[in-house]
Write a protein that holds these residues in place. Structure first.
Motif, mmCIF file in Angstrom:
data_model
loop_
_atom_site.group_PDB
_atom_site.id
_atom_site.type_symbol
_atom_site.label_atom_id
_atom_site.label_comp_id
_atom_site.label_asym_id
_atom_site.label_seq_id
_atom_site.Cartn_x
_atom_site.Cartn_y
_atom_site.Cartn_z
ATOM 1 N N SER A 1 7.789 52.875 0.575
ATOM 2 C CA SER A 1 6.382 53.020 0.961
ATOM 3 C C SER A 1 6.048 52.189 2.194
ATOM 4 C CB SER A 1 5.468 52.616 -0.194
ATOM 5 O OG SER A 1 5.612 51.232 -0.493
ATOM 6 N N THR A 2 7.018 51.395 2.662
ATOM 7 C CA THR A 2 6.826 50.588 3.868
ATOM 8 C C THR A 2 7.475 51.287 5.056
ATOM 9 O OG1 THR A 2 8.865 49.306 3.539
ATOM 10 C CG2 THR A 2 6.865 48.514 2.447
ATOM 11 N N THR A 3 7.202 50.790 6.245
ATOM 12 C CA THR A 3 7.780 51.375 7.455
ATOM 13 C C THR A 3 9.271 51.049 7.534
ATOM 14 O OG1 THR A 3 5.687 51.115 8.611
ATOM 15 C CG2 THR A 3 7.649 51.439 9.970
ATOM 16 N N PRO A 4 10.126 52.026 7.766
ATOM 17 C CA PRO A 4 11.556 51.746 7.878
ATOM 18 C C PRO A 4 11.848 50.781 9.028
ATOM 19 C CG PRO A 4 11.153 54.114 7.703
ATOM 20 C CD PRO A 4 9.819 53.464 7.913
ATOM 21 N N LEU A 5 12.858 49.950 8.847
ATOM 22 C CA LEU A 5 13.288 49.070 9.925
ATOM 23 C C LEU A 5 14.007 49.845 11.018
ATOM 24 C CD1 LEU A 5 14.708 45.964 8.002
ATOM 25 C CD2 LEU A 5 12.510 46.194 9.164
ATOM 26 N N VAL A 6 14.674 50.937 10.604
ATOM 27 C CA VAL A 6 15.422 51.763 11.556
ATOM 28 C C VAL A 6 15.163 53.224 11.230
ATOM 29 C CG1 VAL A 6 17.698 52.395 12.436
ATOM 30 C CG2 VAL A 6 17.260 50.036 11.733
ATOM 31 N N GLU A 7 14.936 54.020 12.260
ATOM 32 C CA GLU A 7 14.856 55.480 12.134
ATOM 33 C C GLU A 7 15.668 56.091 13.265
ATOM 34 O OE1 GLU A 7 11.266 57.629 10.568
ATOM 35 O OE2 GLU A 7 10.245 55.838 11.346
ATOM 36 N N LEU A 8 16.626 56.940 12.901
ATOM 37 C CA LEU A 8 17.474 57.593 13.882
ATOM 38 C C LEU A 8 17.496 59.096 13.590
ATOM 39 C CD1 LEU A 8 20.554 55.167 13.732
ATOM 40 C CD2 LEU A 8 18.710 55.143 15.433
ATOM 41 N N VAL A 9 17.598 59.886 14.639
ATOM 42 C CA VAL A 9 17.722 61.337 14.491
ATOM 43 C C VAL A 9 19.071 61.761 15.060
ATOM 44 C CG1 VAL A 9 16.770 63.588 15.112
ATOM 45 C CG2 VAL A 9 15.232 61.676 14.615
ATOM 46 N N ASP A 10 19.808 62.507 14.238
ATOM 47 C CA ASP A 10 21.151 62.978 14.592
ATOM 48 C C ASP A 10 22.052 61.841 15.073
ATOM 49 O OD1 ASP A 10 20.564 65.625 13.917
ATOM 50 O OD2 ASP A 10 19.800 66.064 15.920
ATOM 51 N N PRO A 11 22.124 60.752 14.324
ATOM 52 C CA PRO A 11 22.980 59.642 14.748
ATOM 53 C C PRO A 11 24.452 59.973 14.528
ATOM 54 C CG PRO A 11 22.183 59.208 12.563
ATOM 55 C CD PRO A 11 21.520 60.492 13.000
ATOM 56 N N GLY B 1 25.583 69.836 6.630
ATOM 57 C CA GLY B 1 24.148 70.076 6.508
ATOM 58 C C GLY B 1 23.610 70.881 7.677
ATOM 59 N N ARG B 2 22.305 70.869 7.793
ATOM 60 C CA ARG B 2 21.634 71.561 8.897
ATOM 61 C C ARG B 2 20.787 70.552 9.663
ATOM 62 N NH1 ARG B 2 19.272 76.955 5.763
ATOM 63 N NH2 ARG B 2 21.316 77.837 5.173
ATOM 64 N N PRO B 3 20.783 70.654 10.988
ATOM 65 C CA PRO B 3 19.987 69.700 11.767
ATOM 66 C C PRO B 3 18.495 69.933 11.542
ATOM 67 C CG PRO B 3 20.902 71.431 13.177
ATOM 68 C CD PRO B 3 21.516 71.617 11.815
ATOM 69 N N PRO B 4 17.701 68.886 11.791
ATOM 70 C CA PRO B 4 18.145 67.561 12.243
ATOM 71 C C PRO B 4 18.585 66.690 11.082
ATOM 72 C CG PRO B 4 15.759 67.613 12.091
ATOM 73 C CD PRO B 4 16.228 69.002 11.748
ATOM 74 N N VAL B 5 19.488 65.753 11.397
ATOM 75 C CA VAL B 5 19.880 64.722 10.442
ATOM 76 C C VAL B 5 19.024 63.490 10.724
ATOM 77 C CG1 VAL B 5 21.723 63.172 9.701
ATOM 78 C CG2 VAL B 5 22.227 65.575 10.201
ATOM 79 N N ARG B 6 18.358 63.002 9.692
ATOM 80 C CA ARG B 6 17.451 61.863 9.845
ATOM 81 C C ARG B 6 17.969 60.681 9.049
ATOM 82 N NH1 ARG B 6 11.167 61.637 7.751
ATOM 83 N NH2 ARG B 6 10.529 59.740 8.860
ATOM 84 N N PHE B 7 18.073 59.538 9.700
ATOM 85 C CA PHE B 7 18.568 58.303 9.096
ATOM 86 C C PHE B 7 17.437 57.289 9.051
ATOM 87 C CE2 PHE B 7 20.093 53.983 9.576
ATOM 88 C CZ PHE B 7 21.249 53.891 8.825
ATOM 89 N N ARG B 8 17.160 56.733 7.870
ATOM 90 C CA ARG B 8 16.123 55.699 7.735
ATOM 91 C C ARG B 8 16.682 54.538 6.908
ATOM 92 N NH1 ARG B 8 11.949 59.212 4.757
ATOM 93 N NH2 ARG B 8 13.898 60.293 4.291
ATOM 94 N N LEU B 9 16.308 53.325 7.289
ATOM 95 C CA LEU B 9 16.810 52.129 6.616
ATOM 96 C C LEU B 9 15.666 51.173 6.315
ATOM 97 C CD1 LEU B 9 19.977 50.083 7.425
ATOM 98 C CD2 LEU B 9 17.773 48.897 7.232
ATOM 99 N N TRP B 10 15.642 50.661 5.082
ATOM 100 C CA TRP B 10 14.686 49.641 4.658
ATOM 101 C C TRP B 10 15.465 48.436 4.128
ATOM 102 C CZ3 TRP B 10 14.382 54.754 3.564
ATOM 103 C CH2 TRP B 10 13.209 55.456 3.909
ATOM 104 N N SER B 11 14.897 47.262 4.276
ATOM 105 C CA SER B 11 15.537 46.054 3.756
ATOM 106 C C SER B 11 14.516 45.219 2.999
ATOM 107 C CB SER B 11 16.145 45.232 4.896
ATOM 108 O OG SER B 11 16.773 44.073 4.387
ATOM 109 N N GLY B 12 14.901 44.769 1.792
ATOM 110 C CA GLY B 12 14.031 43.912 0.988
ATOM 111 C C GLY B 12 14.712 42.584 0.708
ATOM 112 N N THR B 13 14.161 41.847 -0.225
ATOM 113 C CA THR B 13 14.704 40.529 -0.524
ATOM 114 C C THR B 13 16.008 40.584 -1.304
ATOM 115 O OG1 THR B 13 13.368 40.423 -2.537
ATOM 116 C CG2 THR B 13 12.417 39.468 -0.525
ATOM 117 N N ASP B 14 16.272 41.705 -1.983
ATOM 118 C CA ASP B 14 17.481 41.776 -2.802
ATOM 119 C C ASP B 14 18.240 43.086 -2.651
ATOM 120 O OD1 ASP B 14 15.666 43.451 -4.011
ATOM 121 O OD2 ASP B 14 15.856 42.587 -6.027
#
Length: 320
Positions: A192-202, A242-255
């Motif tokens: 529910s928070t903003t991803p630290l990283v967002e990439l398209v077709d990485p 898969g089918r494009p686009p490929v979307r990559f998202r990363l979140w980081s928390g305390t654990d």
């Protein structure tokens, strides 16, 4: 020669044991274990610490019951299947005509990660069917949520009860059907928070660098390396199958660190994908199997316009 309730049965005899008290568990477990010992069958207990101590205190001290340490086999579903298959094959090679195992999934598995343990309970009906195995899976109804118990009855062909009954489960669903169903997943609050990283077709290399570059020291080095392997396999599969686009998202928390990889396809067609290795035939199944062994939780989500694989490294047992 098969014995007990599994007498005359070929392949895997898979039972659930929903119990309401320690006395009820022992009423099922002790005849099962002592019957196996009397028949000269490999007889194994794979419980957590508390339940194992309960059973250990109730069986004769010199009985040939094998207690696996701390339910260690239940680390991750794909790891559990691989480890059990190796153990079962060893017993068969030694001449066992029936093997008895009673076990339980970790208590934490009844929460946020239950979806992949439910898939495990269904998949093993196929994965262990080449072995003369009679197993019982114990579920304490005092701590097991009702939706989990419903899944237990759908993934176990039979139910064993404290009064000595062994009956078919009225709601049992064949694995290929059960594993093909879409099921609601618990959203991780981090998402529910903003991803630290967002990439398209990485590229896989870019995805690996994203994991390395955003690690705040939350996880151990080996956990990061496992996540990097899983991310590389997942992005490679998404780009290739898969089918494009490929979307990559990363979140980081305390654990924990979460990575979600989406593409416009429908996901793997193999209902056992991730839990069992597929042949290395370009179908992407082997990479997903590696991913399931590298992360502490992996979820599937099929939406009308996208398929998403969510990978969790670190602690997957988040609070709602």
């Amino acid at each position: 020669m098969r014995t007990g309730a599994a007498a005359g049965h070929e392949g895997y005899y898979h039972e659930a044991v929903p119990y309401h008290s320690d006395e009820e568990l022992l009423a099922v477990a002790l005849p099962f274990l002592l019957g196996g010992v009397a028949a000269g069958e490999p007889t194994v207990v794979s419980f957590g610490e508390r339940t194992a101590a309960l059973v250990r205190a109730a069986v004769p001290a010199d009985s040939a019951v094998t207690f696996l340490p701390g339910g260690d086999l239940y680390a991750r579903p794909a790891v559990a299947i691989r480890s059990y298959q190796r153990m079962l094959a060893g017993y068969v090679a030694e001449g066992a005509q029936q093997i008895r195992i009673i076990g339980e999934v970790p208590r934490a598995a009844l929460g946020a990660t239950w979806d992949w343990w439910a898939r495990y309970e269904s998949a093993v009906n196929h994965a262990y069917d080449s072995f003369p195995l009679w197993s019982m899976c114990a579920y304490d109804t005092r701590i097991t949520p009702a939706p989990v118990l419903a899944d237990v009855l759908r993934t176990h062909p039979r139910v064993a009860t404290a009064d000595g009954e062994h009956r078919p489960s009225e709601t049992y669903t064949e694995p290929k059907v059960y594993l093909s169903e879409d099921r609601a997943l618990l959203p991780d609050p981090l998402q529910s928070t903003t991803p630290l990283v967002e990439l398209v077709d990485p590229s896989p290399t870019q995805a690996r660098h994203a994991v390395y570059g955003t690690d705040p020291g939350t996880l151990r080095a080996d956990e990061i390396e496992d996540l990097v392997v899983a991310v590389s396999e997942t992005v490679t599969n998404a780009l290739r199958h898969g089918r494009p686009p490929v979307r990559f998202r990363l979140w980081s928390g305390t654990d924990r660190i979460i990575v979600a990889v989406s593409d416009g396809g429908g996901g793997p067609e193999d209902p056992f994908a991730g839990l069992l290795p597929a042949a290395a035939d370009g179908a992407g199944g082997l990479g997903l199997w590696i991913t399931f062994q590298s992360c502490n939780h992996v979820t599937f989500n099929r939406a009308p316009s996208a398929f998403t694989l969510r990978l969790t490294a670190g602690n997957p047992h988040f609070s709602r």
